[in-house]
Design a protein around this motif. Structure first.
Motif, PDB file in Angstrom:
ATOM      1  N   THR A  47     -22.681  52.235  12.020  1.00  0.00           N
ATOM      2  CA  THR A  47     -23.023  53.339  12.901  1.00  0.00           C
ATOM      3  C   THR A  47     -24.470  53.782  12.686  1.00  0.00           C
ATOM      4  N   VAL A  48     -24.712  54.987  12.184  1.00  0.00           N
ATOM      5  CA  VAL A  48     -26.065  55.573  12.176  1.00  0.00           C
ATOM      6  C   VAL A  48     -27.044  54.787  11.318  1.00  0.00           C
ATOM      7  N   VAL A  62     -17.228  64.358  10.959  1.00  0.00           N
ATOM      8  CA  VAL A  62     -17.679  64.443  12.349  1.00  0.00           C
ATOM      9  C   VAL A  62     -16.956  65.587  13.046  1.00  0.00           C
ATOM     10  N   SER A  66     -17.731  64.940  18.762  1.00  0.00           N
ATOM     11  CA  SER A  66     -18.463  63.735  18.372  1.00  0.00           C
ATOM     12  C   SER A  66     -19.955  63.854  18.678  1.00  0.00           C
ATOM     13  N   THR A  67     -20.489  65.059  18.501  1.00  0.00           N
ATOM     14  CA  THR A  67     -21.915  65.305  18.718  1.00  0.00           C
ATOM     15  C   THR A  67     -22.653  65.644  17.427  1.00  0.00           C
ATOM     16  N   LEU A  69     -22.606  64.471  13.217  1.00  0.00           N
ATOM     17  CA  LEU A  69     -22.112  63.665  12.112  1.00  0.00           C
ATOM     18  C   LEU A  69     -22.872  64.073  10.855  1.00  0.00           C
ATOM     19  N   ALA A  87     -26.735  63.792  11.797  1.00  0.00           N
ATOM     20  CA  ALA A  87     -27.236  63.157  13.010  1.00  0.00           C
ATOM     21  C   ALA A  87     -26.534  63.812  14.198  1.00  0.00           C
ATOM     22  N   THR A  88     -27.235  63.920  15.312  1.00  0.00           N
ATOM     23  CA  THR A  88     -26.665  64.543  16.504  1.00  0.00           C
ATOM     24  C   THR A  88     -26.806  63.599  17.704  1.00  0.00           C
ATOM     25  N   ARG A  89     -26.053  63.906  18.742  1.00  0.00           N
ATOM     26  CA  ARG A  89     -26.188  63.212  20.018  1.00  0.00           C
ATOM     27  C   ARG A  89     -25.662  64.138  21.113  1.00  0.00           C
ATOM     28  N   TRP A  96     -26.526  57.897  18.457  1.00  0.00           N
ATOM     29  CA  TRP A  96     -26.921  58.946  17.524  1.00  0.00           C
ATOM     30  C   TRP A  96     -28.443  59.012  17.414  1.00  0.00           C
ATOM     31  N   ASP A  97     -28.970  60.214  17.329  1.00  0.00           N
ATOM     32  CA  ASP A  97     -30.390  60.391  17.043  1.00  0.00           C
ATOM     33  C   ASP A  97     -30.658  60.055  15.574  1.00  0.00           C
TER      34      ASP A  97
END
Length: 197
Positions: A47-48, A62, A66-67, A69, A87-89, A96-97
């Protein structure tokens, strides 16, 4: 090592797992994601974070949307040891950013591990260097404050914390009940708790 699983509201399961490193020959941890359905996890992927030869990332938690983590890593850019990053999205459909570290109000020169996002808006975690009762102690801060770099970290009192290692806080849909891990009786065991209203 496969551990510390967390699931969002879309049946996406995040967990820590060993990431064999063929360059440095060190065995590091990474964060994996899979889909949990019918008592099975499928479509497992990184993932990230994907740079296993440089650092570990573990203990993901999380939110249901799911925005957000939150996880622990020694990737650098923090205060030292293992620090807590996030991390966000915009939505579950977006990537993920880039991860960011929480402020110095939360991270210390010691180790911050086992973060947990509770349904009532707190980020719980364990730390081994703050002034507590001894070993790893469990702390919490409102996640909104943590993301804004505000607020103060709160130490949970006895009997949650002890002079031994206390860590791995978890809660379900009822924030008055939950569990944590401790070695106060000689081994790492799981303890249940009920909060007074």
């Amino acid at each position: 090592n496969v551990a510390t699983a967390s699931i969002d509201g879309f049946d996406n399961l995040f967990f820590s797992a060993n990431q064999p490193d063929t360059v440095s020959k060190r065995n590091r941890l990474g964060i994996m994601q899979g889909n949990y359905k019918n008592d099975a996890v499928t479509n497992i992927q990184n993932t990230v974070l994907k740079d296993a030869q440089f650092y570990s990332a573990m203990h993901p938690t999380v939110n249901k949307a799911s925005t957000l983590l939150v996880f622990t890593s020694d990737m650098g850019g923090g205060k030292g040891g293992f620090d807590i990053y996030y991390a966000t999205r915009k939505s579950v459909k977006n990537p993920w950013d880039a991860p960011k570290t929480f402020s110095n109000k939360l991270n210390t020169e010691g180790n911050e591990v086992f973060p947990f996002l509770s349904i009532d808006g707190y980020l719980y975690f364990a730390n081994d260097s703050r002034t507590g009762l001894g070993g790893l102690d469990i702390y919490r801060i409102l996640i909104k404050d943590a993301l804004d770099g505000l607020g103060e970290v709160e130490h949970l009192p006895f009997p949650i914390n002890s002079k031994f290692d206390d860590f791995g806080w978890g809660q379900g849909s009822n924030p008055l009940n939950g569990f944590f891990s401790s070695d106060r009786d000689g081994n790492d065991d799981i303890y249940l708790f009920t909060k007074n209203k």
